[in-house]
Enzyme design. Structure first.
Site, PDB file in Angstrom:
ATOM      1  N   GLY A   9      15.011  -4.494  10.587  1.00  0.00           N
ATOM      2  CA  GLY A   9      14.445  -3.570   9.598  1.00  0.00           C
ATOM      3  C   GLY A   9      14.336  -2.172  10.189  1.00  0.00           C
ATOM      4  O   GLY A   9      13.357  -1.453   9.959  1.00  0.00           O
ATOM      5  N   SER A  11      16.144   0.497   9.615  1.00  0.00           N
ATOM      6  CA  SER A  11      16.759   1.601   8.862  1.00  0.00           C
ATOM      7  C   SER A  11      15.752   2.484   8.142  1.00  0.00           C
ATOM      8  O   SER A  11      16.088   3.589   7.720  1.00  0.00           O
ATOM      9  CB  SER A  11      17.744   1.023   7.832  1.00  0.00           C
ATOM     10  OG  SER A  11      17.078   0.117   6.972  1.00  0.00           O
ATOM     11  N   ASN A  87      10.553  -6.687  13.137  1.00  0.00           N
ATOM     12  CA  ASN A  87       9.823  -5.768  12.259  1.00  0.00           C
ATOM     13  C   ASN A  87      10.138  -5.974  10.778  1.00  0.00           C
ATOM     14  O   ASN A  87       9.305  -5.684   9.919  1.00  0.00           O
ATOM     15  CB  ASN A  87      10.169  -4.330  12.696  1.00  0.00           C
ATOM     16  CG  ASN A  87       9.798  -3.295  11.655  1.00  0.00           C
ATOM     17  OD1 ASN A  87       8.641  -2.922  11.528  1.00  0.00           O
ATOM     18  ND2 ASN A  87      10.792  -2.841  10.884  1.00  0.00           N
ATOM     19  N   SER A 139       0.252  -7.202  11.038  1.00  0.00           N
ATOM     20  CA  SER A 139      -0.459  -6.296  10.128  1.00  0.00           C
ATOM     21  C   SER A 139      -1.951  -6.507  10.285  1.00  0.00           C
ATOM     22  O   SER A 139      -2.400  -7.610  10.621  1.00  0.00           O
ATOM     23  CB  SER A 139      -0.067  -6.590   8.680  1.00  0.00           C
ATOM     24  OG  SER A 139      -0.968  -5.939   7.796  1.00  0.00           O
ATOM     25  N   TYR A 152       0.733 -12.370   1.944  1.00  0.00           N
ATOM     26  CA  TYR A 152       1.088 -11.428   3.021  1.00  0.00           C
ATOM     27  C   TYR A 152       0.234 -11.685   4.267  1.00  0.00           C
ATOM     28  O   TYR A 152       0.744 -11.769   5.382  1.00  0.00           O
ATOM     29  CB  TYR A 152       0.901 -10.001   2.511  1.00  0.00           C
ATOM     30  CG  TYR A 152       1.323  -8.925   3.492  1.00  0.00           C
ATOM     31  CD1 TYR A 152       2.663  -8.743   3.826  1.00  0.00           C
ATOM     32  CD2 TYR A 152       0.374  -8.089   4.080  1.00  0.00           C
ATOM     33  CE1 TYR A 152       3.054  -7.747   4.724  1.00  0.00           C
ATOM     34  CE2 TYR A 152       0.756  -7.091   4.969  1.00  0.00           C
ATOM     35  CZ  TYR A 152       2.095  -6.923   5.288  1.00  0.00           C
ATOM     36  OH  TYR A 152       2.473  -5.939   6.172  1.00  0.00           O
ATOM     37  N   ALA A 154      -1.312 -14.377   5.122  1.00  0.00           N
ATOM     38  CA  ALA A 154      -0.962 -15.667   5.741  1.00  0.00           C
ATOM     39  C   ALA A 154       0.287 -15.514   6.604  1.00  0.00           C
ATOM     40  O   ALA A 154       0.367 -16.062   7.711  1.00  0.00           O
ATOM     41  CB  ALA A 154      -0.725 -16.721   4.668  1.00  0.00           C
ATOM     42  N   THR A 155       1.259 -14.743   6.113  1.00  0.00           N
ATOM     43  CA  THR A 155       2.484 -14.580   6.910  1.00  0.00           C
ATOM     44  C   THR A 155       2.184 -13.803   8.194  1.00  0.00           C
ATOM     45  O   THR A 155       2.730 -14.099   9.249  1.00  0.00           O
ATOM     46  CB  THR A 155       3.622 -13.861   6.125  1.00  0.00           C
ATOM     47  OG1 THR A 155       3.246 -12.510   5.819  1.00  0.00           O
ATOM     48  CG2 THR A 155       3.990 -14.616   4.865  1.00  0.00           C
ATOM     49  N   ILE A 185      -0.017   2.357   6.866  1.00  0.00           N
ATOM     50  CA  ILE A 185       0.930   3.307   7.454  1.00  0.00           C
ATOM     51  C   ILE A 185       1.760   3.927   6.332  1.00  0.00           C
ATOM     52  O   ILE A 185       2.241   3.208   5.438  1.00  0.00           O
ATOM     53  CB  ILE A 185       1.879   2.576   8.460  1.00  0.00           C
ATOM     54  CG1 ILE A 185       1.083   1.795   9.518  1.00  0.00           C
ATOM     55  CG2 ILE A 185       2.831   3.566   9.113  1.00  0.00           C
ATOM     56  CD1 ILE A 185       0.197   2.614  10.446  1.00  0.00           C
TER      57      ILE A 185
END
Ligand code: NAP
Length: 244
Positions: A9, A11, A87, A139, A152, A154-155, A185
């Site tokens: 990720g 880019s 990322n 995060s 989110y 949980a991940t 961010i």
């Protein structure tokens, strides 16, 4: 420098800032992305302008066949894999009662499976080198309950756990694994938050500003230095005090 960093990720957003920061420190960059060719090529141009090599690799990190093919190419193009920045991630907020299976599967696949797929492929090479560093981008939602983010968070909680286990498994091979857990961010991801909610979130940050992708990149780059040579399995929360 002759060292290579793989950034998934890379880019856009945080991944791009990390790629640029590591390039400015002399790392060659293997930059992964999923779909936006234009953004990837633009990032590649900015990175090579810093005088290092940058190759771009379009691959969905949640798809093991694509990840294996990507790392095969990376190993052909670069002598070593010294750093992996896991990322590439997605957020698709919904309250528990409104979560769609399709969105749930996508988040679990990219945010968890994708990290494991890439760590597995990179650490195969790192084990043979007897050295390497993996940074997983987690995060603040992994340690702070935000309504609407149960999938989110949980991940990202899983990212913290897999950071610890990977660290223990890979330490004998000279590989360090740590995580950075950013707060809010200012990337495309945060721009999707509706204005009034964004203001409410900002109000909750003791330092009274959203972080920048460069704040995260600086932290990640520091973790790769000798100053943190004895640290592994840790999660650094970088959130302007939000989770306190
Ligand atoms: P972003 O601006 O949305 O950028 C996402 C990047 O990931 C893009 O390069 C995208 O490529 C790539 N990507 C998405 N799915 C992919 C997949 N399946 N395979 C390969 N690449 C994929 O995101 P960001 O805000 O920089 O977030 C980066 C990471 O930081 C994520 O893990 C996120 O959870 C974490 N984080 C962000 C914040 C925040 O406030 N922004 C806070 C805490 C943690 P394409 O453009 O080609 O799709």
């Amino acid at each position: 420098m002759g060292k290579t960093a793989v950034v998934t990720g890379g880019s856009r957003g945080i991944g791009k800032a990390i790629s640029l920061k590591l390039a400015s420190e002399g790392y060659d960059i293997a930059l992964n992305y999923a779909s936006n060719d234009e953004a990837a090529k633009a990032a590649q141009e900015e990175i090579t302008a810093k005088g290092v090599r940058c190759e771009i690799y379009k691959a969905d990190t949640s798809d093991i066949a694509q990840v294996k093919a990507m790392f095969k190419d990376i190993k052909k193009n670069f002598e070593t894999i010294d750093v992996l920045i896991n990322n590439a991630g997605v957020v698709d907020d919904a309250y528990l009662l409104m979560i769609r299976q399709e969105s749930l599967d996508r988040s679990l696949d990219i945010n968890i499976k994708g990290y494991i797929n890439c760590a597995q492929a990179a650490s195969l090479k790192m084990c043979s080198q007897k050295s390497g560093k993996i940074i997983n981008v987690s995060s603040v939602s992994s340690v702070l309950a935000v309504p609407g983010q149960c999938v989110y968070s949980a991940t990202k909680g899983a990212v913290n756990s897999l950071t610890q286990t990977m660290a223990k498994e890979l330490a004998p091979y000279g590989i360090q694994v740590n995580a950075v857990a950013p707060g809010f961010i200012g990337t495309d991801m945060i721009k999707s938050i509706p204005g009034d909610l964004a203001e409410k979130y900002l109000d909750a940050v003791p330092m009274k500003r959203f972080g920048t992708a460069e704040d995260v990149a600086d932290c990640v780059a520091s973790l790769l230095t000798g100053a943190f040579a004895y640290m592994t399995g840790q999660v650094i929360v970088l959130d302007g005090g939000l989770s306190l």
